[in-house]
Design a protein around this motif. Structure first.
Motif: not given
Length: 474
Positions: A45-49, A86-87, A268-270, A402-404
């Motif tokens: 969902l786009g919250y990776g490090s 956030t995007r 903070l970690n993941n 594609k979104r990233v």
């Protein structure tokens, strides 16, 4: 209880996290497996490090470029954009505008070493609610006070000259910036440029070593000493908003630690980040506060206390749901007791004057209790996570990839355009030809066409590339 840590129980220091609703080894294994799978979904969902770091770096560069274009002003992105969570169009972009030639000093800190011409105020916390202050003007020979500051000066009940937060806010927000301006929100005046929403806060640097040292000297598991030292060195700011309900709020300022909090959130970690993001979703999508009785900042402070008061090794990918339940419990306690200590200044209660009535409080407490009893099923209450869980893995992974890439291109484009702003025509079109700009736009358009083609193949009738562009960044 550790100093400054209101939720820490020393007898539990060495305990191993386990979900209190589990009754068997099989259930524990299932919970750990669900935690790992939830982490994978959060990454999709786009919250990776990786993407978080790219966002943080892009906005730091954006701040540098923007500050260079505004002489005498330091621009600092804060909040979710600075945290990389956030995007571009997903939520407001929070920015501090800090005048370099003004500073306020804590009592006992002397101004002799400051550059000549610096306007100095003394931070006075007497007669103010915790975390708030008044700014008394210090007389310095040879200092020319700009009209913007002079017009915001007034006298207190003792005839001392101080800076009015209300006048300072009004004077700084006279300029009609943005296509759409919104109602004042605390110290900010929100404005919009199409899908881009910006909250600007005109603030003043604050040197308050006493306050920061009290924070630094607390007994804690986190952050490590190097981060603590860095946060102390970053100092603070004061923003033009008084304590809600105070008869003197027009001359009161709120003490904030925006850059220090940016640093803390970046460390903070993941697992800790995912707990924070999911709790924010709970507030937004389940509790749905109407008058900001609870905010993302409330959740941030809950997570910071949670992380400070527990061994870091316990925050791992298999314990995500355990810590989510702990976070929900702390949120429930804050609502039930109308009490949440501010992480940087524990004497300040973030729930004070929140406006939460008894009926709403009972409803939210019952809702959170139900969520705590649902275990991993509580994630199905959250629309974004529910859609990801129900989606077929292949389309989700394809679109996420594609979104990233699409977002990374836009982050580059955002900063690449700044040097060419002076070359724009009245319609905002860049006249200057730049090979890198053209390459970024070409790849962006190619990705948009691929996403539209996939959407149409799967049954969508959406064909407008501009609309798809906005949706991919929300």
């Amino acid at each position: 209880m550790a100093e400054g840590g209101p939720w820490r129980d020393k007898s539990d220091d060495e305990r191993v996290p386990r979900n209190s609703c589990l009754h068997s080894r099989h259930s524990l294994v299932q919970c750990e497996k669900a935690s790992v799978e939830t982490g994978t979904i959060m990454n999709c969902l786009g919250y990776g490090s990786h993407i978080r770091k790219a966002r943080r770096d892009a906005f730091r560069e954006h701040d540098r470029l923007q500050s260079a274009r505004v002489p005498g002003t330091l621009i600092i992105t804060t909040g979710s954009k600075a945290e990389g969570l956030t995007r571009l169009f997903e939520s407001d972009t929070d920015q501090l505008y800090v005048v370099r030639s003004i500073i306020c000093l804590e009592g006992g800190v002397y101004a002799e070493r400051l550059p000549r011409g610096t306007i100095v105020f003394t931070l006075n916390t007497d007669m103010c609610y915790h975390g708030h202050c008044r700014l008394h003007l210090q007389e310095r020979h040879g200092t020319i006070i700009p009209t913007l500051i002079r017009d915001a000066l007034c006298e207190d009940e003792n005839g001392q000259v101080l800076l009015s937060s209300t006048l300072y806010f009004d004077l700084n927000n006279k300029v009609d910036l943005g296509k759409v301006r919104h109602e004042r929100a605390g110290p900010s005046r929100p404005r919009s440029y199409g899908p881009w929403h910006i909250d600007n806060v005109h603030s003043i640097r604050c040197h308050c070593p006493g306050i920061l040292l009290r924070w630094a000297e607390r007994s804690r598991y986190w952050p490590p000493p190097d981060i603590v030292h860095k946060v102390v060195r970053m100092g603070a700011f004061v923003t033009p908003v008084g304590f809600k309900g105070s008869k003197y709020q027009h001359v009161e300022w709120r003490i904030c630690f925006n850059t220090g909090e940016n640093e803390l959130m970046s460390s903070l970690n993941n697992t800790q980040v995912y707990v924070y993001v999911i709790l924010k979703m709970v507030v937004k999508d389940v509790l749905k506060p109407v008058k900001k009785e609870i905010t993302s900042y409330t959740v941030k402070n809950i997570v910071l206390w949670l992380v400070e008061n527990n061994p870091q090794a316990q925050f791992n990918e298999s314990s995500l749901l355990y810590w989510l339940r702990e976070g929900l419990e702390q949120l429930r306690t804050a609502i039930s007791k109308i009490q949440l200590p501010y992480y940087m200044i524990p004497e300040r209660n973030l729930m004070a004057a929140c406006g939460l009535d008894e009926g709403q409080k009972r409803t939210w407490v019952n809702t959170i209790t139900d969520m705590m009893n649902e275990g991993s099923y509580t994630l199905l209450r959250l629309p974004r996570i529910r859609k990801a869980i129900l989606s077929h893995p292949e389309p989700l992974l394809w679109y996420n990839k594609k979104r990233v890439e699409f977002e990374l291109l836009h982050l580059k484009l955002m900063n690449r355009l700044i040097p060419f702003i002076q070359c724009m025509d009245e319609n905002g079109v860049v006249k200057e030809s730049d090979p890198m700009l053209q390459a970024i736009k070409s790849r962006r358009d190619e990705l948009l066409r691929k996403v539209r083609k996939r959407m149409n193949w799967e049954g969508s009738r959406l064909n407008d590339l501009n609309e798809i562009n906005v949706l991919m960044l929300m």
